[in-house]
Scaffold this motif. Structure first.
Motif, short mmCIF file in Angstrom:
data_model
loop_
_atom_site.label_atom_id
_atom_site.label_comp_id
_atom_site.label_asym_id
_atom_site.label_seq_id
_atom_site.Cartn_x
_atom_site.Cartn_y
_atom_site.Cartn_z
N ASP A 220 0.83 -1.21 0.00
CA ASP A 220 0.00 0.00 0.00
C ASP A 220 0.86 1.26 0.00
O ASP A 220 0.58 2.23 -0.71
CB ASP A 220 -0.92 0.02 1.22
N THR A 221 1.92 1.24 0.81
CA THR A 221 2.80 2.41 0.91
C THR A 221 3.48 2.70 -0.42
O THR A 221 3.48 3.85 -0.90
CB THR A 221 3.86 2.18 2.00
N LEU A 222 4.06 1.68 -1.05
CA LEU A 222 4.78 1.89 -2.30
C LEU A 222 3.85 2.34 -3.42
O LEU A 222 4.16 3.27 -4.17
CB LEU A 222 5.50 0.61 -2.72
N LEU A 223 2.71 1.68 -3.56
CA LEU A 223 1.80 2.04 -4.66
C LEU A 223 1.17 3.40 -4.44
O LEU A 223 0.78 4.07 -5.40
CB LEU A 223 0.73 0.96 -4.82
N GLY A 224 1.08 3.83 -3.19
CA GLY A 224 0.63 5.19 -2.92
C GLY A 224 1.65 6.23 -3.36
O GLY A 224 1.29 7.35 -3.74
N LEU A 225 2.93 5.86 -3.33
CA LEU A 225 4.00 6.78 -3.72
C LEU A 225 4.27 6.76 -5.22
O LEU A 225 4.68 7.78 -5.78
CB LEU A 225 5.28 6.43 -2.96
N ALA A 226 4.09 5.62 -5.87
CA ALA A 226 4.43 5.50 -7.29
C ALA A 226 3.44 4.57 -8.00
O ALA A 226 3.78 3.43 -8.33
CB ALA A 226 5.86 4.99 -7.46
N PRO A 227 2.23 5.04 -8.25
CA PRO A 227 1.27 4.22 -8.99
C PRO A 227 1.71 4.02 -10.43
O PRO A 227 2.39 4.87 -11.00
CB PRO A 227 -0.03 5.03 -8.91
N VAL A 228 1.37 2.87 -11.00
CA VAL A 228 1.70 2.57 -12.40
C VAL A 228 0.39 2.57 -13.18
O VAL A 228 -0.45 1.70 -13.01
CB VAL A 228 2.41 1.20 -12.52
N LYS A 229 0.23 3.58 -14.04
CA LYS A 229 -1.01 3.74 -14.81
C LYS A 229 -0.68 3.94 -16.28
O LYS A 229 0.32 4.57 -16.61
CB LYS A 229 -1.81 4.93 -14.28
N GLY A 230 -1.55 3.43 -17.14
CA GLY A 230 -1.33 3.58 -18.57
C GLY A 230 -1.45 2.24 -19.26
O GLY A 230 -2.27 1.40 -18.87
N ARG A 231 -0.60 2.02 -20.25
CA ARG A 231 -0.70 0.78 -21.02
C ARG A 231 -0.21 -0.43 -20.22
O ARG A 231 0.58 -0.28 -19.27
CB ARG A 231 0.08 0.90 -22.33
N ARG A 232 -0.66 -1.59 -20.62
CA ARG A 232 -0.26 -2.83 -19.97
C ARG A 232 1.15 -3.21 -20.42
O ARG A 232 1.44 -3.21 -21.62
CB ARG A 232 -1.25 -3.94 -20.30
N LEU A 233 1.98 -3.55 -19.50
CA LEU A 233 3.37 -3.89 -19.78
C LEU A 233 3.62 -5.38 -19.57
O LEU A 233 2.98 -6.01 -18.72
CB LEU A 233 4.32 -3.11 -18.86
N THR A 234 4.57 -5.92 -20.32
CA THR A 234 5.11 -7.25 -20.05
C THR A 234 6.45 -7.07 -19.36
O THR A 234 7.36 -6.43 -19.91
CB THR A 234 5.29 -8.06 -21.35
N VAL A 235 6.57 -7.60 -18.17
CA VAL A 235 7.74 -7.36 -17.32
C VAL A 235 8.34 -8.69 -16.88
O VAL A 235 7.65 -9.55 -16.32
CB VAL A 235 7.34 -6.55 -16.06
N VAL A 236 9.63 -8.88 -17.16
CA VAL A 236 10.36 -10.04 -16.65
C VAL A 236 11.08 -9.62 -15.38
O VAL A 236 11.77 -8.60 -15.36
CB VAL A 236 11.39 -10.56 -17.67
N VAL A 237 10.91 -10.39 -14.31
CA VAL A 237 11.57 -10.09 -13.04
C VAL A 237 12.43 -11.27 -12.63
O VAL A 237 11.95 -12.40 -12.52
CB VAL A 237 10.55 -9.79 -11.92
N ASP A 238 13.71 -11.00 -12.38
CA ASP A 238 14.64 -12.00 -11.86
C ASP A 238 14.93 -11.64 -10.40
O ASP A 238 15.59 -10.65 -10.10
CB ASP A 238 15.94 -12.00 -12.67
N ALA A 239 14.38 -12.46 -9.49
CA ALA A 239 14.59 -12.23 -8.07
C ALA A 239 15.86 -12.90 -7.56
O ALA A 239 16.23 -12.68 -6.40
CB ALA A 239 13.39 -12.74 -7.27
#
Length: 451
Positions: free
Chosen positions: A162-181
């Motif tokens: 909640d804290t992070l998305l309140g500071l930096a919401p991601v809005k607009g087109r749908r993205l394809t994102v690869v994440v390597d943890a």
């Protein structure tokens, strides 16, 4: 200070092989000293404790909690956590905190990152050295929880998201994102965050595994990014993200599989903050690209240069009121996130900027990537101070400064050399107006260092 503590107490944290160097007894002693240092040893105080996925981390976290309770304070245990999740809990709850992690170090290591209430950092000169001295006589003592103290277990992950998305919401087109943890703690936080985003997630190594079976969780070593780069190309992804072991750092891969410079990420996030707070102060360390202060100034901000190191940057943020700060190592600091660094928050800013456009990462970042950089090159030297002194004499006709190591600046290039805090290494970073200029200066300086 007991030699056992001297071996593991570093500039910004405690770190060493576990259990050979960092065992439960040392963790209990440091927990007790931490309670004293942070002023919670009054029978009413509390501290928050979290840990990463390393095999030794649950035991070490339990020992730290026992040490805190030995001094009469109670513990809020948040369990598995990324370092920025621990910082978030420390900030929201206004409690001092201990994160059990060795970040990107090899699987056999572990460590303690500590902060005061509000996620204010503790380094060697701001309490860590004092704690180590106080912990020394407790290493061989009986350290057990005091009566009346407790451990309260809470799940803080939703509040973090909640804290992070309140500071930096991601809005607009749908993205394809690869994440390597990298089998690190982003495997815990990414699913929770991305479940709230309009993205197609391609996961790589999100399974928590402190043995790092696929590769070390250290994106600063670009050899660990090979699988991510291949996956971005294979899936035609918009962007790739790589996190380190405790997920406080993030590296970005563009749609071609190329690594995006953290300096360019610093400049991008700076412009996003300046759009909302014109004239704000932005921090950058001595090895970020010359493009960063240029772009900050062009966008009406005030650029302030700092030494490398998170506790130094956080202190300078507090002093200057800076809204954001970036390091070339992939650490990004946010005033609204308790002055703390968060790889996930940086990733959200980049994804947010991309989703607002119909362009690619490479095109988006082009305006922020102006110069050719060498990356950090390490050289083993016997006497770093003597080498730096020699370079200072060799380049005396240029602009010199000693804010952090030695920085030599000319019209179309600069270089910085800094000694390592923990090893007999000299770290070189070079930037030039173009690739040939950078390569010429890099080779010349390396030859002098290694002569």
């Amino acid at each position: 200070m007991d030699p056992r503590l001297a071996a593991v107490v570093k500039a910004y944290d405690v770190r060493g092989r576990s259990p050979e160097q960092l065992d439960a007894a040392l963790a209990r002693a440091m927990g007790a000293a931490f309670a004293d240092e942070t002023g919670i040893s009054d029978g009413r105080g509390r501290a928050v404790v979290g840990h990463d996925m390393r095999t030794s981390s649950p035991e070490i976290a339990g020992a730290v909690a026992d040490g805190i309770r030995f001094r009469g304070a109670s513990v809020v245990a948040i369990g598995l956590a990324s370092t920025d999740l621990l910082y978030c809990a420390s900030g929201v709850l206004d409690l001092p905190g201990v994160m059990v992690t060795a970040s990107h170090n090899p699987a056999g290591d572990n460590g303690l990152k500590m902060c005061r209430a509000g996620a204010r950092p503790i380094g060697l000169d701001t309490g860590l050295g004092t704690m180590a001295e106080a912990a020394s006589p407790l290493l061989d003592a009986t350290v057990e929880p005091a009566e009346g103290t407790s451990v309260e277990t809470i799940d803080f992950l939703t509040t973090y998201v909640d804290t992070l998305l309140g500071l930096a919401p991601v809005k607009g087109r749908r993205l394809t994102v690869v994440v390597d943890a990298g089998n690190g703690m982003a495997g815990h936080t990414v699913p929770a965050v991305f479940d709230r985003l309009d993205v197609d997630l391609v996961p790589l190594y999100l399974e928590l595994d402190g043995t790092f079976p696929n590769h070390e969780a250290n994106p600063l070593d670009h050899t660990t990014l090979v699988d991510l780069q291949a996956a971005v190309r294979e899936h035609g992804a918009d962007i790739g993200l790589a996190f380190d072991g405790d997920a406080d750092r993030c590296f970005v891969i563009d749609e071609t599989g190329a690594v995006v410079s953290p300096s360019a990420i610093t400049a991008l996030i700076a412009t996003r903050h300046l759009a909302h707070e014109p004239g704000a102060t932005i921090l950058h360390n001595v090895i970020t690209s010359r493009a960063v202060p240029e772009i900050v100034t062009e966008h009406g901000g005030v650029a302030v240069r700092t030494p490398v190191g998170h506790s130094l940057i956080k202190a300078e943020m507090a002093r200057t009121g800076a809204v954001f700060g970036g390091e070339h190592s992939g650490h990004f600091y946010f005033r609204e996130f308790y002055l703390a660094d968060s790889g996930m928050l940086a990733a959200l800013h980049v994804m947010g900027a991309l989703a607002e456009t119909d362009t690619t990462v490479s095109a988006l970042m082009a305006e922020f990537s102006r110069y050719a950089a060498s990356g950090e090159i390490n050289s083993r030297v016997d006497d770093a101070a003597a080498v730096i002194q020699r370079l200072e004499a060799d380049y005396a006709e240029h602009d010199l400064d000693r804010l952090d190591g030695l920085t030599v600046t000319a019209d179309d290039w600069w270089f910085n050399v800094r000694p390592s805090n923990t090893e007999p290494l000299l770290r070189l970073n070079v930037e030039g107006a173009d690739e040939p200029t950078m390569a010429r200066v890099r080779d010349e300086v390396l030859a002098r260092i290694r002569a």
